[in-house]
Design an enzyme around this catalytic site. Structure first.
Site, PDB file in Angstrom:
ATOM      1  N   ASP A  45       0.872  -1.165   0.000  1.00  0.00           N
ATOM      2  CA  ASP A  45       0.000   0.000   0.000  1.00  0.00           C
ATOM      3  C   ASP A  45       0.912   1.218   0.000  1.00  0.00           C
ATOM      4  O   ASP A  45       1.586   1.500   0.998  1.00  0.00           O
ATOM      5  CB  ASP A  45      -0.894   0.001   1.235  1.00  0.00           C
ATOM      6  CG  ASP A  45      -1.861   1.184   1.269  1.00  0.00           C
ATOM      7  OD1 ASP A  45      -1.679   2.138   0.475  1.00  0.00           O
ATOM      8  OD2 ASP A  45      -2.794   1.167   2.090  1.00  0.00           O
ATOM      9  N   TYR A 100      -9.829  15.428  -9.922  1.00  0.00           N
ATOM     10  CA  TYR A 100      -9.163  14.622 -10.943  1.00  0.00           C
ATOM     11  C   TYR A 100      -8.132  15.473 -11.688  1.00  0.00           C
ATOM     12  O   TYR A 100      -7.027  15.009 -11.985  1.00  0.00           O
ATOM     13  CB  TYR A 100     -10.199  14.070 -11.918  1.00  0.00           C
ATOM     14  CG  TYR A 100      -9.634  13.130 -12.955  1.00  0.00           C
ATOM     15  CD1 TYR A 100      -9.251  11.842 -12.606  1.00  0.00           C
ATOM     16  CD2 TYR A 100      -9.485  13.524 -14.287  1.00  0.00           C
ATOM     17  CE1 TYR A 100      -8.733  10.967 -13.544  1.00  0.00           C
ATOM     18  CE2 TYR A 100      -8.974  12.653 -15.233  1.00  0.00           C
ATOM     19  CZ  TYR A 100      -8.589  11.378 -14.863  1.00  0.00           C
ATOM     20  OH  TYR A 100      -8.074  10.512 -15.798  1.00  0.00           O
ATOM     21  N   LYS A 105      -4.155  14.479 -11.866  1.00  0.00           N
ATOM     22  CA  LYS A 105      -3.458  14.097 -13.090  1.00  0.00           C
ATOM     23  C   LYS A 105      -2.481  15.157 -13.585  1.00  0.00           C
ATOM     24  O   LYS A 105      -1.645  14.877 -14.447  1.00  0.00           O
ATOM     25  CB  LYS A 105      -4.489  13.754 -14.180  1.00  0.00           C
ATOM     26  CG  LYS A 105      -5.303  12.506 -13.834  1.00  0.00           C
ATOM     27  CD  LYS A 105      -4.401  11.320 -13.512  1.00  0.00           C
ATOM     28  CE  LYS A 105      -5.175  10.081 -13.104  1.00  0.00           C
ATOM     29  NZ  LYS A 105      -4.279   8.952 -12.758  1.00  0.00           N
TER      30      LYS A 105
END
Length: 306
Positions: free
Chosen positions: A78, A178, A182
């Protein structure tokens, strides 16, 4: 096999986030070039991550790497947990004594993505989780893995993202969380290029185009074998690419002795295909980002961008 067919023989790579999609394909293509590839993720044969797909596991990815001609090593990790990442890097150091390529591909936030809502209308917890999955993981992994990578000159860092710097700079990705998630890897590649320069290292951001990941194929109700059936309802899907394409892109970068010329830059799988001459699995050379840009002002023919 020869050094021409396995130019990465003896190289040690870490693909962080290699359970499926771009990460898996990158790992396999690095293996096909002869590399030893440590592959990480949260979905194993015994445990499924929040993505909720038990059909792809890191053990399977490692087996695919080995079958391709490299050596795959699966390490459940993780990347939000610094201690797990530290243990991973310590293991690579103990077993191999070096790290030549780091691919930061951790993501897994598609299930959180909602379009059509303003920032204040979207779920805050979900938005912050996206930033954790797609940005914090990359920072933690870079912080802990780069001391091993810079031990030898010529290391390569690849930040996998969605959208080139040129495309994202003038377009809003329709969800602020988002958009931030990105764009961050693009800036990370730019900044890391500056920091790695004195060690002879290279850092780049790489984006696939419209990629037919396992999740994307499921969403369209098709498989990789019959994916073109989906173009009956969505003609633009014809410009999509398989994950193999971005995998070959990263493998070509890793094998290029002159790759430092790209450092700090943002590149697409289509850009690199033109530079290095590789194709997608079906022999085509799609340019999804070129098609998307052309579609903003006209009605381009998919055939002109494959």
């Amino acid at each position: 096999m020869t050094t021409e067919t396995t130019p990465l023989r003896g190289r040690i790579c870490l693909v962080a986030g290699a359970t499926r999609g771009a990460g898996r394909a990158i790992a396999v293509q690095l293996g096909a070039a002869g590399a030893t590839v440590y592959v990480t993720g949260r979905t194993t044969r015994d445990k499924v991550s929040e993505v909720g797909r038990a059909t792809e596991t890191i053990e399977e990815t490692a087996e695919l790497v080995t079958a391709a001609g490299g050596e795959g090593v699966a390490v459940p990790t993780d990347h939000l947990d610094p201690e797990q990442v530290r243990a991973l890097v310590d293991r690579i150091d103990r077993e191999r004594g070096r790290l030549d390529v780091l691919v930061n591909d951790v993501w897994g936030g598609e299930h959180l993505l909602v379009f059509g809502k303003k920032t204040w209308e979207n779920d805050l917890a979900g938005g912050l989780r996206m930033l954790e999955l797609g940005v914090r993981t990359h920072v933690i992994t870079s912080h802990l893995a780069l001391p091993l990578l810079i031990r030898n000159p010529g290391g390569l860092v690849v930040e996998v993202t969605d959208g080139t710097a040129a495309y994202n700079a003038t377009r809003f990705r329709e969800n602020l969380y988002y958009d931030l998630t990105k764009n961050a890897p693009v800036r990370m590649a730019f900044g890391l290029a500056k920091e790695l320069a004195e060690f002879g290292g290279t850092a780049v951001a790489v984006t696939p185009g419209w990629m037919r990941s396992e999740q994307m194929l499921t969403a369209f109700g098709v498989t990789e074998e019959n994916w073109r059936d989906a173009t009956a309802k969505t003609p633009d899907f014809g410009v999509s690419e398989s994950p193999v394409y971005v995998g070959r892109a990263v493998a070509a970068l890793a094998a290029d002795p002159d790759r430092h010329r790209w450092t700090g830059r943002s590149l697409s799988s289509g850009d690199l295909a033109r530079e290095y001459g590789f194709t997608d699995a079906d022999g085509s050379r799609p340019d999804a980002w070129g098609f998307i840009v052309a579609g903003e002002t006209g009605t381009p023919d998919v055939a002109d961008y494959r």
